[in-house]
Each structure stands twice: as structure tokens, then as C-alpha cells.
Design a protein around this motif. Structure first.
Motif, PDB file in Angstrom:
ATOM      1  N   ALA A  57      95.007   2.808 -74.462  1.00  0.00           N
ATOM      2  CA  ALA A  57      95.831   2.878 -75.666  1.00  0.00           C
ATOM      3  C   ALA A  57      95.155   3.707 -76.748  1.00  0.00           C
ATOM      4  O   ALA A  57      93.958   3.557 -77.006  1.00  0.00           O
ATOM      5  N   VAL A  58      95.945   4.565 -77.375  1.00  0.00           N
ATOM      6  CA  VAL A  58      95.499   5.299 -78.567  1.00  0.00           C
ATOM      7  C   VAL A  58      96.516   4.962 -79.654  1.00  0.00           C
ATOM      8  O   VAL A  58      97.540   5.632 -79.779  1.00  0.00           O
ATOM      9  N   PRO A  59      96.292   3.883 -80.408  1.00  0.00           N
ATOM     10  CA  PRO A  59      97.299   3.426 -81.370  1.00  0.00           C
ATOM     11  C   PRO A  59      97.748   4.521 -82.321  1.00  0.00           C
ATOM     12  O   PRO A  59      96.932   5.193 -82.945  1.00  0.00           O
ATOM     13  N   TYR A  60      99.056   4.701 -82.387  1.00  0.00           N
ATOM     14  CA  TYR A  60      99.732   5.740 -83.155  1.00  0.00           C
ATOM     15  C   TYR A  60      99.013   7.076 -83.066  1.00  0.00           C
ATOM     16  O   TYR A  60      98.991   7.882 -83.994  1.00  0.00           O
ATOM     17  N   GLY A  61      98.391   7.340 -81.904  1.00  0.00           N
ATOM     18  CA  GLY A  61      97.811   8.643 -81.598  1.00  0.00           C
ATOM     19  C   GLY A  61      96.549   8.994 -82.343  1.00  0.00           C
ATOM     20  O   GLY A  61      96.133  10.156 -82.356  1.00  0.00           O
ATOM     21  N   MET A  62      95.863   8.016 -82.951  1.00  0.00           N
ATOM     22  CA  MET A  62      94.745   8.303 -83.843  1.00  0.00           C
ATOM     23  C   MET A  62      93.418   7.934 -83.194  1.00  0.00           C
ATOM     24  O   MET A  62      93.248   6.828 -82.674  1.00  0.00           O
ATOM     25  N   HIS A  84      93.952  12.713 -68.790  1.00  0.00           N
ATOM     26  CA  HIS A  84      95.282  13.304 -68.997  1.00  0.00           C
ATOM     27  C   HIS A  84      95.933  12.652 -70.205  1.00  0.00           C
ATOM     28  O   HIS A  84      96.193  11.445 -70.209  1.00  0.00           O
ATOM     29  N   PHE A  85      96.187  13.445 -71.264  1.00  0.00           N
ATOM     30  CA  PHE A  85      96.858  12.939 -72.451  1.00  0.00           C
ATOM     31  C   PHE A  85      98.369  12.904 -72.210  1.00  0.00           C
ATOM     32  O   PHE A  85      98.936  13.835 -71.634  1.00  0.00           O
ATOM     33  N   THR A  86      99.005  11.825 -72.657  1.00  0.00           N
ATOM     34  CA  THR A  86     100.399  11.568 -72.300  1.00  0.00           C
ATOM     35  C   THR A  86     101.350  11.793 -73.474  1.00  0.00           C
ATOM     36  O   THR A  86     100.935  11.928 -74.629  1.00  0.00           O
ATOM     37  N   THR A  87     102.637  11.754 -73.166  1.00  0.00           N
ATOM     38  CA  THR A  87     103.670  11.891 -74.186  1.00  0.00           C
ATOM     39  C   THR A  87     103.786  10.639 -75.052  1.00  0.00           C
ATOM     40  O   THR A  87     104.536  10.635 -76.019  1.00  0.00           O
ATOM     41  N   ARG A  88     103.071   9.569 -74.702  1.00  0.00           N
ATOM     42  CA  ARG A  88     103.031   8.359 -75.515  1.00  0.00           C
ATOM     43  C   ARG A  88     101.756   8.312 -76.357  1.00  0.00           C
ATOM     44  O   ARG A  88     101.362   7.260 -76.828  1.00  0.00           O
ATOM     45  N   GLN A  89     101.075   9.437 -76.506  1.00  0.00           N
ATOM     46  CA  GLN A  89      99.862   9.570 -77.315  1.00  0.00           C
ATOM     47  C   GLN A  89      98.686   8.789 -76.737  1.00  0.00           C
ATOM     48  O   GLN A  89      97.705   8.532 -77.435  1.00  0.00           O
ATOM     49  N   ASN A  90      98.764   8.386 -75.484  1.00  0.00           N
ATOM     50  CA  ASN A  90      97.669   7.694 -74.812  1.00  0.00           C
ATOM     51  C   ASN A  90      96.882   8.674 -73.941  1.00  0.00           C
ATOM     52  O   ASN A  90      97.170   9.864 -73.905  1.00  0.00           O
ATOM     53  N   ILE A  91      95.908   8.140 -73.180  1.00  0.00           N
ATOM     54  CA  ILE A  91      95.190   8.933 -72.187  1.00  0.00           C
ATOM     55  C   ILE A  91      95.127   8.150 -70.891  1.00  0.00           C
ATOM     56  O   ILE A  91      95.023   6.918 -70.898  1.00  0.00           O
ATOM     57  N   GLN A  92      95.238   8.869 -69.768  1.00  0.00           N
ATOM     58  CA  GLN A  92      95.177   8.261 -68.444  1.00  0.00           C
ATOM     59  C   GLN A  92      94.021   8.841 -67.646  1.00  0.00           C
ATOM     60  O   GLN A  92      93.730  10.038 -67.729  1.00  0.00           O
ATOM     61  N   PHE A  93      93.397   7.957 -66.857  1.00  0.00           N
ATOM     62  CA  PHE A  93      92.356   8.364 -65.912  1.00  0.00           C
ATOM     63  C   PHE A  93      92.865   8.033 -64.515  1.00  0.00           C
ATOM     64  O   PHE A  93      93.197   6.879 -64.224  1.00  0.00           O
ATOM     65  N   ASN A  94      92.935   9.046 -63.655  1.00  0.00           N
ATOM     66  CA  ASN A  94      93.681   8.930 -62.400  1.00  0.00           C
ATOM     67  C   ASN A  94      92.867   8.559 -61.169  1.00  0.00           C
ATOM     68  O   ASN A  94      93.443   8.380 -60.100  1.00  0.00           O
ATOM     69  N   TRP A  95      91.543   8.436 -61.294  1.00  0.00           N
ATOM     70  CA  TRP A  95      90.719   8.208 -60.101  1.00  0.00           C
ATOM     71  C   TRP A  95      89.743   7.046 -60.318  1.00  0.00           C
ATOM     72  O   TRP A  95      88.559   7.165 -60.093  1.00  0.00           O
ATOM     73  N   MET A  96      90.271   5.906 -60.709  1.00  0.00           N
ATOM     74  CA  MET A  96      89.412   4.771 -61.035  1.00  0.00           C
ATOM     75  C   MET A  96      89.118   3.908 -59.804  1.00  0.00           C
ATOM     76  O   MET A  96      89.993   3.637 -58.977  1.00  0.00           O
ATOM     77  N   ASP A  97      87.864   3.455 -59.716  1.00  0.00           N
ATOM     78  CA  ASP A  97      87.427   2.507 -58.700  1.00  0.00           C
ATOM     79  C   ASP A  97      87.628   1.103 -59.262  1.00  0.00           C
ATOM     80  O   ASP A  97      87.079   0.762 -60.314  1.00  0.00           O
ATOM     81  N   LEU A  98      88.400   0.267 -58.571  1.00  0.00           N
ATOM     82  CA  LEU A  98      88.769  -1.048 -59.082  1.00  0.00           C
ATOM     83  C   LEU A  98      87.562  -1.850 -59.551  1.00  0.00           C
ATOM     84  O   LEU A  98      87.577  -2.444 -60.635  1.00  0.00           O
ATOM     85  N   ARG A 373      93.847  13.527 -83.626  1.00  0.00           N
ATOM     86  CA  ARG A 373      95.103  12.908 -83.213  1.00  0.00           C
ATOM     87  C   ARG A 373      95.519  13.429 -81.833  1.00  0.00           C
ATOM     88  O   ARG A 373      95.147  14.527 -81.430  1.00  0.00           O
ATOM     89  N   VAL A 374      96.325  12.631 -81.150  1.00  0.00           N
ATOM     90  CA  VAL A 374      96.974  13.050 -79.907  1.00  0.00           C
ATOM     91  C   VAL A 374      98.454  13.252 -80.216  1.00  0.00           C
ATOM     92  O   VAL A 374      99.092  12.386 -80.816  1.00  0.00           O
ATOM     93  N   ALA A 375      99.008  14.396 -79.819  1.00  0.00           N
ATOM     94  CA  ALA A 375     100.409  14.710 -80.090  1.00  0.00           C
ATOM     95  C   ALA A 375     101.297  14.284 -78.925  1.00  0.00           C
ATOM     96  O   ALA A 375     100.846  14.178 -77.785  1.00  0.00           O
ATOM     97  N   HIS A 376     102.569  14.051 -79.213  1.00  0.00           N
ATOM     98  CA  HIS A 376     103.544  13.747 -78.160  1.00  0.00           C
ATOM     99  C   HIS A 376     103.609  14.869 -77.136  1.00  0.00           C
ATOM    100  O   HIS A 376     103.909  14.637 -75.967  1.00  0.00           O
ATOM    101  N   GLU A 377     103.337  16.063 -77.582  1.00  0.00           N
ATOM    102  CA  GLU A 377     103.372  17.221 -76.689  1.00  0.00           C
ATOM    103  C   GLU A 377     102.101  17.362 -75.866  1.00  0.00           C
ATOM    104  O   GLU A 377     101.900  18.373 -75.211  1.00  0.00           O
ATOM    105  N   GLN A 378     101.215  16.365 -75.917  1.00  0.00           N
ATOM    106  CA  GLN A 378     100.004  16.286 -75.098  1.00  0.00           C
ATOM    107  C   GLN A 378      98.881  17.179 -75.601  1.00  0.00           C
ATOM    108  O   GLN A 378      97.897  17.399 -74.896  1.00  0.00           O
ATOM    109  N   ASN A 379      98.998  17.676 -76.820  1.00  0.00           N
ATOM    110  CA  ASN A 379      97.935  18.474 -77.411  1.00  0.00           C
ATOM    111  C   ASN A 379      97.079  17.604 -78.331  1.00  0.00           C
ATOM    112  O   ASN A 379      97.407  16.442 -78.590  1.00  0.00           O
ATOM    113  N   LEU A 380      95.986  18.155 -78.837  1.00  0.00           N
ATOM    114  CA  LEU A 380      95.087  17.442 -79.739  1.00  0.00           C
ATOM    115  C   LEU A 380      95.108  18.087 -81.120  1.00  0.00           C
ATOM    116  O   LEU A 380      95.240  19.311 -81.245  1.00  0.00           O
ATOM    117  N   ILE A 381      94.961  17.252 -82.144  1.00  0.00           N
ATOM    118  CA  ILE A 381      95.085  17.710 -83.525  1.00  0.00           C
ATOM    119  C   ILE A 381      93.792  17.446 -84.287  1.00  0.00           C
ATOM    120  O   ILE A 381      93.236  16.345 -84.228  1.00  0.00           O
TER     121      ILE A 381
END
Length: 560
Positions: A57-62, A84-98, A373-381
Motif C-alpha cells: 500500500a502507498v496511501p494516497y500515492g505518497m 511495478h507501480f500500479t494504477t491504484r498508486q501502489n507497488i507490486q512485487f511479482n516474484w516473492m518466496d512465501l 508521489r506515485v501517479a495513477h498513470e504509473q509514473n513517479l512525481i
């Protein structure tokens, strides 16, 4: 930005300890996958096509610079060196070991971050304008109210098991940059003629299988009643939302079924039970939270800088970057900078390496106040850059691959991870995005096209927001093969619109040609520098459809 108190920190640390034990039990075989599923989803952990994916979670993209450095550490230590930054202003990590996820969550907790409620049928991360607090056109800084929403919704016992996931977006500027109309609840803050802060509440928006724009259910809500009114709306949804069919369980289906007027009536009736109750926001509580969002110690600067103006005149590439990636600021002498994560074929849209994240964190400290900030468009501010520092920042960003001058242009593509990673996807998104970016690698031509959004989703869940792209691409499955459906005319912002399907779907290898034909029609019909959406509204869908399918038929005949 908001800082955890002892209760916040304790809550997050206890959740890490709890999940550590749940993982231990799963690995030991004491929990089945079916039993473990809701537990991991409560902690933002999905199982995808190849591995576990952790959504943070990146609350309100900040973000603070130290938090971005921690995300870089997570990428390097627990993943494959990128996020990977998402359209919900979060970040995802795709290769996690449980077995290592609890350690990653503990590291996140050390910098006041977590993955709580980034999944599941609960209230998700509240999003807002990436330029909140610095935008010249905002009526009020929305971050204090967004933070109050975050605190209220975290572990809300009544809304932990809603019919489906629930997303809230908050905007408070003349231009809506939070896409409030496409959320379950959209909140738009403004000032009335008397200068009083009021909230316009929208409900029933959403994309996915049934794209619908939200409807206004309350026009002039005093800000003090934000929590009680939103709570009343969610209670109505929780009571009447469908649980027998997950495809019809979102609030948009309920609002459409009973009508916005009836939903507003039900919400108003429910609100009477809590209006003016303990959930009413007091001025003291607002001031307490707002104190975390006080403006930093800006220098008193002239609005222009001679060195900056000189570089603008002498270096075309810099001027091009400033024109597309630099925005005005409410404080003279400062600007907000968008760092593009869309360099073209060298990197998928929204991805950033651990090294790049650390570099951006360094720039946040060097050229700002340690915030980004993280933008909805997946860029950084970078929200607070002195104009006199823009040229130096541009040089560093260009060397790091973060200075592509394409914000708001055709190659600023929004794309979900798609079939390369996601088990829900019908088709890949990343190769399509890269192929289109390669086709349109002439930046001068892309600049001449002007504002033009292209969004790609790998499945009907629409994580790439394809419905509101001027050009939208949706991956579909046809007899086990990957095909792509195209929509035109979508838009976000004040004049949000759902795109219209152009016709039958296309094979992956056809997509660059399809987009080229669409652009050709636009260029041929454009008048007086119109944007794509303006031309589309004027000439309609038919000319685009005719060209795309006529050319497709001609090509098929030539190769027959």
C-alpha cells in the motif's frame, strides 16, 4: 506526510507477527491452501502465474524517500530487482518466496509501510491527485481528509467482508486527476459561493466487466460529515449488494439496478442514524491530521530563473521535457516533475529497478524535501523542485532512463502486468505495449499528436483502465489464443467517458498496425490542433472503424 503513532506501529507489527505464524502453519501443512487463501489476501499476497505477488500500500500515492529506498531493498532482497507501480498508486512485487514474505513485511513496517487491505473484499487504498498539496488549481489540500479516510477504513470491523472489493478516490482541484467517476465512491471537494468546503459524493463507478461512471448521490455535503455519510453508503451496499455472483457484486451493479436516486434515498435514510454522531469529524481532529501535511520550508524565490530560461532556449530536448513532464506549482520558483517509467522497449510500463528507485529517492532529498508521489498513470512525481534545479535533475534523470518526455502522450502507455505474470489475464499486455512504443519511437511525431492516452488491460478486470483510455486495448481469449479488442473515445478527468468497442478483436501481431491506422485517421481529420478526443467526438467512431477494417481486409487479401 503522516507519521505513525505508537498505536499505528503496534497494529502493523502485530499483523506481521500474526502473518508470520500463518505462513509457518501453511508451510508445515497445518493449513490447507483453501484455509490460507483469505489470510494471505488480507496481507496483499496473491498467487499468480509463476510465483506469489505482494502488493504494498502507498496511501494516497505518497512516499517518503526512506520508504522508496525500502521498496528498492524489497525488490533487491526478496524479488528480482524491480517493482511495478500500479494504477491504484501502489507497488507490486511479482516474484516473492512465501517463506520470506513475513521478513519483507517486517522490513516494510520499519518504515511505516504495510500491505494490509491491498486485497480482499474490503475498503482498499484511498487514492487521490498525485499533485495534492502543490497543484495551483486545487481548492483545498485533500490529503488530510484522505488520511482520515485511511485511518477510518483500516481494520473497520463492519466492512472487512463486503460483497466485493471497494475503492474510494478523492479529488479537490479544478481538474480531476484522481478519476473519481470510475470508483465505487468518488469524493470531490470544492468551495461553495460562501467559501465553505463542501464534498460532492459519487457512487457506483467502476470498470471491469461492466464499466459504469459513478452518479452523484450528494451534492453539497459539509466536510465534517464525510465519514458518517460514506459509512452510510457502504452500509447500504453491504446490506443489499449481491453475494451470490461475484461478477454482479460490485456497488455499481446495485446502483444501476435500483437507480442512483433510490440509492441516494437509502443512503440518506441510513445516514440519519449516524449523522452528528461520534463519526463526525471535529475541527480539532482535522487540525491534528492536517498538521502532518503542512507546507515544507520553501525558499522565497523569483518565479523565473535566468539559468533555467537559458537552457530552455539552447537545448531542445530539455525544453521538450519541461513542456511535457514539468507542471506549475502554487509556490513561486518551484515546479512539480513527473518522472516517466515509460522509456519504450527497454522497460515495461510502470516498472522501476531497485537502482532506479534509490536514484529517485536521492533526487527527492537532493532536489526537494524527501517526498515523492506515485501517479495513477504509473509514473513517479517529485512535487517540489526549484526551477533553477530542473536542468541538473533532467540530466541525472536522463542518465537513469527516467526522463522520457512523453507524459500524457501516446507512448505514456498504462498497462497491467498481463499474462506474463497474472493468472487472471487472458492475454499479455507488456509485449503489446512495447510493440506500440517501438512503432512510435519518433518523439517529435508523438509530440505533434498532442495529448493522447493509450491503456492496456490483459483481462476484463481492467487493471490497466482500458475503458477510459482514448485508445483502449483489452486482452481476450478466443479458443485458447490471445486476441485484443480495441475501444476508442474513453477519457478520464472532468469529462470522463467509457470507450466504444470498434469491432472484432485483433491478433497480437496486428496491434501496431491497428494503432497506426487509428492515428492516421486522427491526423487526416484533425482541425486546428485538436486533441485526439476532440477529433473523435467531432467525427465519431465510423471513420476509424472503416479505415481499420478496410486496411485489415486489404492486407488479408494481399497475403491470401
Amino acid at each position: 506526510m503522516y507519521q505513525y503513532d505508537q498505536y499505528d506501529q503496534q497494529l502493523v507489527e502485530e499483523r506481521v507477527a500474526q502473518f508470520r505464524d500463518q505462513v509457518r502453519r501453511r508451510v508445515a501443512g497445518e493449513l490447507t491452501e483453501e484455509e490460507f487463501l483469505p489470510l494471505r489476501l488480507q496481507n496483499g499476497l496473491y498467487y499468480q502465474r509463476h510465483a506469489y505477488m505482494l502488493r504494498v500500500a502507498v496511501p494516497y500515492g505518497m512516499l517518503a524517500s526512506k520508504q522508496l529506498r525500502m521498496l528498492a531493498h524489497i525488490a533487491r532482497t526478496y524479488d528480482r530487482g524491480y517493482g511495478h507501480f500500479t494504477t491504484r498508486q501502489n507497488i507490486q512485487f511479482n516474484w516473492m518466496d512465501l517463506e520470506r514474505v513475513p521478513d519483507a513485511l517486517a522490513d516494510l513496517a520499519s518504515v511505516q509501510m504495510h500491505a494490509i487491505q491491498t486485497s480482499g473484499n474490503c475498503v482498499r487504498n484511498t487514492t487521490t491527485d498525485q499533485f495534492a498539496g502543490v497543484a495551483p488549481d486545487e481548492y483545498v489540500d485533500p490529503r488530510p481528509l484522505a488520511e482520515i479516510l485511511r485511518q477510518w477504513s483500516t481494520f473497520h470491523p463492519e466492512f472487512a467482508f463486503l460483497p466485493r472489493k471497494f475503492k474510494i478516490a478523492f479529488s479537490a482541484a479544478e481538474t480531476d486527476r484522481a478519476v473519481v467517476q470510475m470508483h465505487d465512491i468518488g469524493i470531490y471537494a470544492y468551495r461553495n459561493d460562501a467559501g465553505q468546503l463542501r464534498l460532492r459524493i459519487m457512487a457506483g463507478g467502476g470498470l471491469g466487466r461492466t464499466p459504469i461512471l459513478g452518479s452523484i448521490i450528494k451534492e453539497d455535503l459539509p466536510w465534517e460529515h464525510m465519514l458518517t455519510y460514506v459509512e452510510a453508503a457502504i452500509r447500504v451496499y453491504n446490506r443489499y449488494g449481491r453475494r451470490d455472483n461475484k461478477y454482479k457484486a460490485r456497488i455499481k451493479i446495485l446502483v444501476k439496478a435500483i437507480g442512483p436516486e433510490k440509492f441516494a434515498e437509502e443512503t440518506e435514510a441510513e445516514w440519519q442514524h449516524s449523522k452528528d454522531g461520534p463519526g463526525t469529524i471535529t475541527q480539532a481532529e482535522f487540525d491534528r491530521v492536517a498538521a502532518f501535511f503542512q507546507p515544507p520550508a520553501y525558499d522565497k524565490l523569483p518565479d523565473t530563473d535566468a539559468g533555467f530560461e537559458k537552457h530552455l532556449l539552447e537545448e531542445k530536448a530539455f525544453a521538450q521535457w519541461v513542456r511535457r513532464n514539468v507542471r506549475g506549482h502554487k509556490v513561486p520558483g518551484y515546479a512539480s516533475v513527473t518522472l516517466s517509467t515509460k522509456p519504450g522497449i527497454s522497460s515495461p510500463p510502470g516498472d522501476a529497478t531497485d537502482k532506479q528507485m534509490e536514484q529517485v529517492a536521492d533526487w527527492a532529498d537532493k532536489y526537494g524535501f524527501g517526498e515523492l508521489r506515485v501517479a495513477h498513470e504509473q509514473n513517479l512525481i517529485l512535487p517540489d523542485v526549484k526551477k533553477r534545479d530542473l536542468y541538473a535533475l533532467w540530466q541525472e534523470a536522463r542518465a537513469a532512463g527516467f526522463a522520457t518526455a512523453n507524459i500524457g502522450l501516446l507512448t505514456d502507455i498504462i498497462a497491467c502486468p498481463g499474462g506474463d505474470f497474472c493468472s487472471l489475464a487472458n492475454a499479455k499486455s507488456i509485449p503489446i505495449a512495447l510493440a506500440i512504443q517501438q512503432r512510435f519511437d519518433d518523439l517529435d511525431f508523438v509530440h505533434d499528436l498532442g495529448d493522447l492516452s493509450l491503456n492496456i488491460s490483459g483481462c476484463i478486470n481492467a487493471c490497466g483502465h482500458h475503458h477510459v483510455g482514448n485508445i483502449g486495448v483489452l486482452g481476450v481469449d478466443k479458443d485458447g489464443e490471445e486476441w485484443y479488442q480495441v475501444t476508442l473515445g474513453g477519457a478520464q478527468g472532468n469529462d470522463s467517458a467509457i470507450g466504444k468497442v470498434i469491432g472484432p478483436s485483433f491478433k497480437a501481431e496486428e496491434m501496431p498496425d491497428v494503432v497506426s491506422r487509428v492515428i492516421d485517421v486522427f491526423v487526416e481529420n484533425r482541425v486546428d490542433g485538436e486533441t485526439f478526443i476532440e477529433t473523435f467526438k467531432r467525427i465519431g467512431l465510423a471513420p476509424f472503424k472503416e479505415r481499420v477494417y478496410a486496411d485489415k481486409a486489404s492486407k488479408a487479401e494481399a497475403t491470401a
